[in-house]
Design an enzyme around this catalytic site. Structure first.
Site, PDB file in Angstrom:
ATOM      1  N   LYS A  59       0.842  -1.211   0.000  1.00  0.00           N
ATOM      2  CA  LYS A  59       0.000   0.000   0.000  1.00  0.00           C
ATOM      3  C   LYS A  59       0.876   1.260   0.000  1.00  0.00           C
ATOM      4  O   LYS A  59       0.561   2.245  -0.673  1.00  0.00           O
ATOM      5  CB  LYS A  59      -0.924   0.002   1.223  1.00  0.00           C
ATOM      6  N   SER A  76      -1.505   0.652   6.585  1.00  0.00           N
ATOM      7  CA  SER A  76      -1.574  -0.487   7.512  1.00  0.00           C
ATOM      8  C   SER A  76      -2.433  -1.597   6.929  1.00  0.00           C
ATOM      9  O   SER A  76      -3.181  -1.393   5.969  1.00  0.00           O
ATOM     10  CB  SER A  76      -2.127  -0.044   8.873  1.00  0.00           C
ATOM     11  N   ASP A  77      -2.308  -2.753   7.542  1.00  0.00           N
ATOM     12  CA  ASP A  77      -3.131  -3.894   7.155  1.00  0.00           C
ATOM     13  C   ASP A  77      -3.368  -4.775   8.381  1.00  0.00           C
ATOM     14  O   ASP A  77      -2.453  -4.954   9.195  1.00  0.00           O
ATOM     15  CB  ASP A  77      -2.447  -4.721   6.055  1.00  0.00           C
ATOM     16  N   THR A  78      -4.586  -5.271   8.510  1.00  0.00           N
ATOM     17  CA  THR A  78      -4.956  -6.115   9.650  1.00  0.00           C
ATOM     18  C   THR A  78      -5.532  -7.441   9.156  1.00  0.00           C
ATOM     19  O   THR A  78      -6.348  -7.453   8.226  1.00  0.00           O
ATOM     20  CB  THR A  78      -6.029  -5.411  10.531  1.00  0.00           C
ATOM     21  N   SER A 113      -0.030  -4.667  10.768  1.00  0.00           N
ATOM     22  CA  SER A 113       1.257  -4.069  10.408  1.00  0.00           C
ATOM     23  C   SER A 113       1.013  -2.627  10.006  1.00  0.00           C
ATOM     24  O   SER A 113       0.010  -2.310   9.361  1.00  0.00           O
ATOM     25  CB  SER A 113       1.906  -4.810   9.240  1.00  0.00           C
TER      26      SER A 113
END
Length: 195
Positions: A59, A76-78, A113
């Site tokens: 991203k 971010s990524d979850t 992250s």
């Protein structure tokens, strides 16, 4: 407080999540929301935080060449990591139902992250929170899906909604991480990023 330190910088949050946006507002930060359509694909061999690190960086890389000298981009990524599997956003109602059934009476990990990117620096970190659900009945799962429609959420649930109140018996780690971003760590990293 942090805003004063950041006054020479332009903060960009690359997230459409209302929860992440609210966190930044609640920290009294001035920021711009800038979104890009990204195909969130990752190599199949990746596991747990390898996935979220990769996607957060993917991203951020979409903004390569666009950042100005004083910009700090945050992506971010979850994911929900359960039984050695990544539970992302559900495909449909049935998929969401199966996810919640698998989380019932079990402990899973929520992994987020976060990637900070400037013109000359990129830094990524991750946070893991363990979440334990007590047993959920089929009727409870259906009630939640029908009334709250959590189809845009990793693992098919939001801890701050009804299901979190009635179903979650234990949490080990950051609560805000489960909502979408580990804000204590973001605050710390922003402080040290500027040092």
């Amino acid at each position: 407080m942090l805003n004063e330190k950041l006054k020479e910088f332009h903060l960009i949050l690359a997230s459409g999540s209302p929860r992440r946006q609210q966190f930044f507002k609640d920290l009294d930060l001035d920021f711009e929301i800038r979104l890009k359509e990204i195909e969130e694909l990752y190599p199949e061999h990746m596991k747990a935080e390898e996935i979220t690190n990769f996607l957060a960086q993917l991203k951020a890389n979409a903004f390569e060449g666009e950042l100005k000298a004083n910009d700090i981009l945050i992506t971010s990524d979850t994911i929900v990591w359960h039984q050695n599997q990544c539970l992302g956003k559900p495909k449909d109602y049935d998929d969401a139902f199966q996810m919640l059934q698998s989380l019932s009476n079990a402990t899973h990990e929520v992994i987020t992250s976060v990637c900070f990117k400037t013109v000359d620096k990129t830094e990524t970190f991750f946070e893991v929170t363990k979440v334990t659900f007590q047993t959920l009945s089929a009727a409870e799962i259906r009630y939640y899906l029908d009334h709250y429609k959590p189809f845009d959420k990793a693992g098919s649930y939001a801890i701050q909604e009804w299901i979190g109140y009635v179903g979650i018996s234990k949490i080990e780690g950051s609560y805000t991480n489960v909502v979408g971003m580990p804000m204590h760590a973001v605050y710390e990293k922003l402080n040290s990023f500027l040092a």
